[in-house]
Every structure is written in structure tokens, then in C-alpha cells.
Design an enzyme around this catalytic site. Structure first.
Site, PDB file in Angstrom:
ATOM      1  N   CYS A 155       3.346  35.223  36.348  1.00 37.84           N
ATOM      2  CA  CYS A 155       3.006  34.323  37.430  1.00 37.84           C
ATOM      3  C   CYS A 155       4.027  34.526  38.545  1.00 37.84           C
ATOM      4  CB  CYS A 155       3.009  32.852  37.040  1.00 37.84           C
ATOM      5  SG  CYS A 155       1.857  32.449  35.732  1.00 37.84           S
ATOM      6  N   ARG A 199       2.802  40.408  38.997  1.00 38.73           N
ATOM      7  CA  ARG A 199       3.192  39.451  37.957  1.00 38.73           C
ATOM      8  C   ARG A 199       1.998  38.749  37.323  1.00 38.73           C
ATOM      9  NH1 ARG A 199       8.868  38.277  39.254  1.00 38.73           N
ATOM     10  NH2 ARG A 199       8.843  36.654  37.691  1.00 38.73           N
ATOM     11  N   TRP A 207      -0.953  34.335  35.812  1.00 38.62           N
ATOM     12  CA  TRP A 207      -1.280  35.092  34.600  1.00 38.62           C
ATOM     13  C   TRP A 207      -1.482  34.042  33.534  1.00 38.62           C
ATOM     14  CZ3 TRP A 207       0.958  35.856  29.705  1.00 38.62           C
ATOM     15  CH2 TRP A 207       0.432  36.933  28.993  1.00 38.62           C
ATOM     16  N   ASN A 230       6.046  28.653  36.960  1.00 36.99           N
ATOM     17  CA  ASN A 230       6.068  29.902  36.211  1.00 36.99           C
ATOM     18  C   ASN A 230       6.791  29.603  34.900  1.00 36.99           C
ATOM     19  OD1 ASN A 230       6.314  32.515  35.350  1.00 36.99           O
ATOM     20  ND2 ASN A 230       7.794  33.137  36.909  1.00 36.99           N
ATOM     21  N   GLY A 231       6.231  30.039  33.767  1.00 34.48           N
ATOM     22  CA  GLY A 231       6.868  29.766  32.478  1.00 34.48           C
ATOM     23  C   GLY A 231       5.922  28.993  31.583  1.00 34.48           C
ATOM     24  N   GLU A 285       3.907  56.009  22.926  1.00 34.17           N
ATOM     25  CA  GLU A 285       3.770  55.687  24.344  1.00 34.17           C
ATOM     26  C   GLU A 285       2.408  56.165  24.866  1.00 34.17           C
ATOM     27  OE1 GLU A 285       4.999  53.802  26.392  1.00 34.17           O
ATOM     28  OE2 GLU A 285       4.540  54.627  28.358  1.00 34.17           O
ATOM     29  N   LYS A 294      -0.427  53.748  26.556  1.00 30.40           N
ATOM     30  CA  LYS A 294      -1.016  53.982  27.888  1.00 30.40           C
ATOM     31  C   LYS A 294      -2.529  53.987  27.795  1.00 30.40           C
ATOM     32  CE  LYS A 294       1.655  53.335  30.028  1.00 30.40           C
ATOM     33  NZ  LYS A 294       3.047  53.176  29.853  1.00 30.40           N
ATOM     34  N   GLU A 348      -3.898  50.404  27.192  1.00 26.80           N
ATOM     35  CA  GLU A 348      -3.750  49.390  28.241  1.00 26.80           C
ATOM     36  C   GLU A 348      -4.595  49.651  29.475  1.00 26.80           C
ATOM     37  OE1 GLU A 348       0.252  48.666  29.776  1.00 26.80           O
ATOM     38  OE2 GLU A 348       0.759  50.740  29.411  1.00 26.80           O
ATOM     39  N   HIS A 402      -0.805  59.303   3.973  1.00 23.36           N
ATOM     40  CA  HIS A 402      -0.496  58.065   3.248  1.00 23.36           C
ATOM     41  C   HIS A 402      -1.430  56.918   3.638  1.00 23.36           C
ATOM     42  CE1 HIS A 402       2.957  60.024   1.582  1.00 23.36           C
ATOM     43  NE2 HIS A 402       3.307  60.407   2.793  1.00 23.36           N
ATOM     44  N   LYS A 418       2.699  42.894  35.439  1.00 21.71           N
ATOM     45  CA  LYS A 418       3.778  43.879  35.486  1.00 21.71           C
ATOM     46  C   LYS A 418       5.087  43.341  34.924  1.00 21.71           C
ATOM     47  CE  LYS A 418       5.453  47.852  36.845  1.00 21.71           C
ATOM     48  NZ  LYS A 418       5.103  48.908  35.902  1.00 21.71           N
TER      49      LYS A 418
END
Ligand code: F6R
Length: 611
Positions: free
Chosen positions: A2, A27, A75, A100-101, A484, A488, A491, A507, A606
Site C-alpha cells: 500500500c 506497492r 494492496w 499502510n500495514g 528463481e 519468475k 509470478e 526421490h 513491488k
């Protein structure tokens, strides 16, 4: 997460607030809103579902004008993305707030307020703050005291800003956990979640500390600390400059940022390399003495930065013989961990504001359990840099695409610089230091060469658009590279992807392999290559279709289900950095072909400033 922006000025603030929101959109971008006090001191509020552009359109159609206002890009945490859940939240047309939070005790507060007759319009935790302020005002407190009494009851983390028609010439802000900066102007002042939001209007900032409470007026700022003592906080001139937010010839920021990597790596190396050694003062004064005493390294990070840490573990233990542990911050922060006074605590972060990483740092600082703390970070003014004993900046420049690319590769470069400095401080392996310096100098050119594979990778990505799952394989330091790559792909293209060390397949995960499952492997020429090739044969003989990025000097068996793109020969120590690039490009092109919102993938943001 946010983003908050606010302004109290001698000119209309709506456009300043909107520009701030555009700059904070990384954000969160589920919904956005503004509240501005009119000339008659009425609170005018406009909110819109979706990105800031949707809010802009609404405001263009029905402008709101005033010289004091607050704004927010959301967000979602509590309550789905919807206009009714968008901030600012209001109580009885008298108070508007942005937050925010997360307020952890919001449910209990909500029940108390409902019992007092307050009606809730949203499912957010934030709305309780607005009603609680109004409730305290109704008991006869002035606005300042009402906000103070409110924050005393809030559990969890927050940054918040309040406007009220009671006191139209004051913005009230409070910080507990989530970051908040004040921007200083001439006859006007601003607030923001970070400096980026306010760079068009000022370069002078005050970073609020945890527990701070401030009264922001046009010509004055008064700050109180957690003990309610009035305090002066240092004013800092920002070096962030205007962020280059233009796409240029590129369609997406992610594509641009992938192609910027040779340059950002070059910038991260600049001023750090001598002839055959690294330059120590870049990390901070007296760093040599501290590094000489380090006997173990504890790396803490989240997401992509965590993957950088996992790669560094391979390098650190190989090059320095010192043990290295790597853990995600969200686990570490809540675990009981032993005091280890020879351990360097190293955080990795692009933003420097990730809530879990900051909380893990706070934990070891409170417990005084480590020799020293250090961060590798991309944002000079960030909380992690300010709160760590030592810091090493990555010079990736602003990263705007939500999926991290150039921040990751520059973190890997910074980690190699750190390893070189550690070796230097220990003073016993000059040949290893020289080896690192000489190889790092080749890296920008190698990255240029691998980017030349762009067109071939774009063609390869066509095979992925109909897929629902993918497996990524690597061995040694290439295993976290595969992790990684999988992150990518999921997402930005929303294809489910997992990574395995190739030796683990038999396994369990081998059961997943059939001709519908694409398997992506990274195969540089390292001592583990032959082992990897055997693992790939196991996959092929079970019908799996292979997509391999392999060293040009290595022979890989060809058939119609083995698709190989060759990568220029690279020294083993640089392979994880170079082989990351084709995986970034593969995800990027798959997402473009699928038509997803590459730079702002669904559900993500982000900077993750909530835990
Ligand atoms: C993925 C990504 C995230 C971040 C993570 C940590 O592409 O960007 O996984 O790496 O949220 O963020 P920082 O590095 O800012 O601490």
C-alpha cells in the site's frame, strides 16, 4: 505494501497526490483513492477499483479541488479489492484516513465500535481506525488527542495519515512498523510511504522513526517520539533523483530491466574493483576489523533476494571455508535462535523496506545476538540501510517491474564483492581475491552475449503458453537459479512451476513427468554437468520434453523432444548470474504471449511492507 501520499499546500493538491500515487503504484494496485478538503472544509472523497489510471479518469470527469489531502494505493489484505474497501476510509464525514500495514486487533475493535453504534462500510482493518478517532472526538478530545488515544489502542504495524474538517490546516501522521517520510517544501509540506512519491515536489526529507507521531502544517512540522517527547529529526537531502520511469523502446519495464543488466552490473562494480583487489571502504568505516572476526554468515531475505542468498551460500562455503546459513525472513523472525557472537548477519533486499526482513534485523539487534549486521540493498534511503551497521549498495537503479530482474543479478555481484572483501580481511587467500576480481571484470560483456539469445528464447516460449505446470532443474549453485526461474514463470505467467535439484527427481517428482510437463534445465559446463546429463536422460526416457540452456562447448543429445539453446562459455563462478538471464527472458516472453500484465502481475506488489 500500500502506498500513502499526502500534501498540505498553498495550491491545489489533487494532481500532486495523483502523481505521488503513480510513483507508489509498485506497492499495490488493487484500488486507489483520494480525500481532499474543500474551501468550505468538507471532505471530498473519490475512490476507484483498479489502478491509479482509473482514479485519474474519475477525477478528470469530476475534479475535486483543495489544498489539503491524502491519498492511497491499495494492496488488499483485509477485504477483497473493491471500491468500498479502497482508502481513504471515513467516519461520519468528519475524519478521513489512509493506512499502510495491518491492525491485528481490528476484529475486537470493530465489535466494540459496532456496539457504540458505528456502521462499517468495508471489510478492512483500516476502517476501525477512522471510527475510533471519531469515537474519541465524540468523547470531547481534540483531533490530536483523539488520534493519540486511537494509536494507543492499535496492535500490529501501521503508517497512517489523518485529515479532518475540524482542523483543516493539519495533517496528522503516525508510524509504527511501516515506513513513512515527511517531505519539506516552502510554505507546503508532504508525506509519503517513500521518497519516490515526493521527488517531483521536494528533495528534502525527514524519515520518521518507529513510534513517531507528527503534526504536519503548511509552515511547520512537529514530531513526537514513542515516549511523547517532542524531538527534532535530521533533514536529509535525497540523492534518489528523478526516477527514470520511461519505457523508451521497450514494451514493458521488465523487458527494459532485463536488458539493463550489463549496465547495472557495470555500475555495481564501478569504484569497487582495484587491480587485483576490492576496495573495502565502500561498506563502511572499520569494516576490515569486523570482517576479520567473522566466523560464520547468516543470510536473511525473502523471495528473489532469498534465492540470491542461496547461491551465495555455495560461493561462500567454497571460497571462504566459513559456514553460511540462509533463511527466509518470515520464518527466522519468529524462531528462537541462539546467540552467536562471531556471526555476521547479512540481509539482502531490493527495496530495503520488506517488513519481514526488517523484523528479522530488529530481532537480532534487540537480542544483541550477532557480531554485526550488514545489508546488501538497492535503495540508499531505505530502512535496512539506515538500520544496519554496514551496507553495500547495488547500483541497479529503480526497478519498476514487479518481478525482480536486475536487482537480483546485481545482488549476486555485490555478494561476490562481499566475499572478496571477506577474503581480503582474513588476509590468507590473495589468489582467490584476484580470481574473483578478474572474473567479475568479464561479466558485463558475458551478459551482453547471453542477451543476444533473445530471439531464440522468444521462439522457445511459444511452447509454454498452453502449459499449466513446469519443472525447473539445476545442480549445485544452479539449483537456486532454477528456483528463481520457477518463481519468475509463476509470478508473471501464472503457470505453476517448481524447481528441484536434478538429483532429487528420482526421490518423488519424477512421477509428475509425462509429455505434458515441460522441463527446463540450466546446464553450464561445471564439474556437475555429467551428473545433470544423467538426470536429464532419466526425464527423457519417461517422455518428458526438455528445454535446456547449455554451454556451447557441451554436447547434449538431440531429438525432437530436446530443445537446446546454447549459452557462451562462462567461468563456473559466473554461471549462476549468466544463466539467470535466459530464464528471465523465457518467463517474460511466455507472459507476453499469454497476455498477462507483465509489470504488475495479479495479487502482487513491488515492496512488501506488511508481514
Ligand atoms: C519476485 C520479487 C520478490 C522480492 C521479495 C523481497 O520477483 O521481486 O520475491 O524479491 O518480495 O523483496 P526485497 O528484495 O525488496 O526485500
Amino acid at each position: 505494501m500500500c502506498g500513502i501520499v499526502g500534501a498540505i499546500a498553498q495550491r491545489p493538491v489533487t494532481e500532486i497526490l495523483l502523481e505521488g500515487l503513480r510513483r507508489l503504484e509498485y506497492r499495490g494496485y488493487d484500488s486507489a483513492g483520494v480525500a481532499v478538503l474543500s474551501a468550505e472544509n468538507a471532505i471530498q472523497r473519490t475512490r476507484a477499483l483498479g489502478k491509479v489510471a482509473a482514479l485519474s479518469e474519475k477525477l478528470a470527469a469530476e475534479p475535486i479541488i483543495g489544498m489539503t489531502g491524502i491519498a492511497h494505493t491499495r494492496w488488499a489484505t483485509h477485504g477483497e479489492p473493491a471500491e468500498r474497501n479502497a482508502h481513504p476510509h471515513m467516519s461520519k464525514d468528519r475524519v478521513a484516513i489512509v493506512h499502510n500495514g495491518i491492525i491485528e486487533n481490528h476484529e475486537a475493535l470493530r465489535q466494540e465500535l459496532i456496539a457504540e453504534g458505528f456502521v462499517f462500510e468495508s471489510e478492512t482493518d483500516t476502517e476501525v481506525i477512522a471510527h475510533l478517532i471519531e469515537h474519541n472526538r465524540a468523547k470531547g478530545l481534540g483531533l490530536e488527542d483523539a488520534v493519540r488515544a486511537t494509536v494507543d489502542h492499535l496492535g500490529g504495524a501501521y503508517a497512517l495519515a489523518v485529515v479532518s474538517n475540524d482542523e483543516p490546516d493539519t495533517l496528522i501522521v503516525a508510524r509504527h512498523g511501516s515506513p513513512l517520510v515527511l517531505g519539506l517544501g516552502l510554505g507546503e509540506n508532504f508525506i509519503g510511504s517513500d521518497v519516490q512519491a515526493l521527488l517531483p515536489v521536494t528533495s528534502r526529507f525527514i524519515y520518521l522513526e518507529n513510534g513517531d507521531f507528527a503534526l504536519v502544517k503548511r509552515d511547520s512540522i512537529t514530531i513526537f517520539d514513542a515516549n511523547n517527547e517532542q524531538v527534532e529529526r535530521e533533514v536529509k537531502e535525497s540523492t534518489a533523483g528523478m526516477c527514470s520511469a520511461s519505457l523508451g523502446e521497450y514494451r514493458h519495464f521488465m523487458h527494459k530491466e532485463i536488458f539493463e543488466q550489463p549496465q547495472s552490473v557495470q555500475l555495481t562494480l564501478e569504484g569497487r574493483l582495484g587491480n587485483d583487489e576490492f576496495i573495502p571502504c565502500i561498506i563502511g568505516d572499520n569494516v576490515q576489523e569486523t570482517l576479520a572476526r567473522v566466523e560464520e554468515i547468516q543470510i536473511i531475505a525473502c523471495g528473489t533476494s532469498y534465492h540470491a542468498g542461496l547461491i551465495a551460500k555455495y560461493w561462500l562455503e567454497e571460497m571462504t571455508d566459513l559456514p553460511c546459513n540462509v533463511e527466509v525472513a518470515s520464518e527466522y523472525r519468529y524462531r528462537r535462535t541462539p546467540k552467536r557472537n562471531k556471526v555476521l548477519f547479512l540481509t539482502l533486499s531490493q527495496s530495503g523496506e520488506t517488513a519481514d526482513t526488517l523484523a528479522a534485523l530488529d530481532k537480532v539487534q534487540t537480542e544483541k545476538s550477532m557480531l554485526a549486521t550488514m545489508t546488501i540493498c538497492n535503495v540508499a534511503e531505505s530502512s535496512l540501510i539506515r538500520e544496519s551497521d554496514f551496507s553495500l549498495m547495488t547500483i541497479a537503479g529503480p526497478e519498476i517491474g514487479v518481478a525482480s530482474t536486475k536487482a537480483f543479478t546485481t545482488q549476486l555481484v555485490a555478494l561476490q564483492i562481499f566475499i572478496g572483501l571477506l577474503l581480503q580481511a582474513k588476509g590468507n587467500h590473495p589468489e582467490k581475491v584476484k580470481y574473483l576480481v578478474n572474473h567479475l571484470k568479464q561479466l558485463p560483456l558475458l551478459l551482453e552475449q547471453v542477451l543476444d539469445k533473445d530471439a531464440a528464447i522468444e521462439t522457445m516460449s511459444e511452447a509454454f503458453i498452453e502449459k499449466h505446470n513446469a519443472l525447473f532443474l539445476g545442480r549445485g549453485a544452479q539449483y537456486p537459479v532454477a528456483m528463481e526461474g520457477a518463481l519468475k514463470l509463476k509470478e508473471i505467467s501464472y503457470i505453476h512451476a517448481e524447481a528441484y535439484p536434478a538429483g532429487e527427481l528420482k526421490h518423488g517428482p519424477l512421477a509428475l513427468v509425462d509429455n505434458e510437463m515441460p522441463i527446463i534445465a540450466v546446464a553450464p559446463n561445471t564439474p556437475l554437468l555429467e551428473k545433470l546429463k544423467s538426470n536429464l536422460e532419466e526425464v527423457r526416457s519417461r517422455g518428458g520434453v526438455l528445454y535446456i540452456f547449455a554451454d556451447e562447448e557441451v554436447s547434449i543429445r538431440e531429438d525432437e523432444h530436446i530443445h537446446t539453446i546454447t549459452i557462451p562459455k562462462v567461468p563456473e563462478i559466473l554461471a549462476p548470474i549468466v544463466y539467470t538471464i535466459p530464464l528471465q527472458l523465457l518467463s517474460y516472453y511466455t507472459a507476453v504471449l499469454k497476455g498477462t500484465d507483465v509489470d504488475k502481475p495479479r495479487n502482487l506488489a513491488k515492496s512488501v511492507t506488511v508481514e
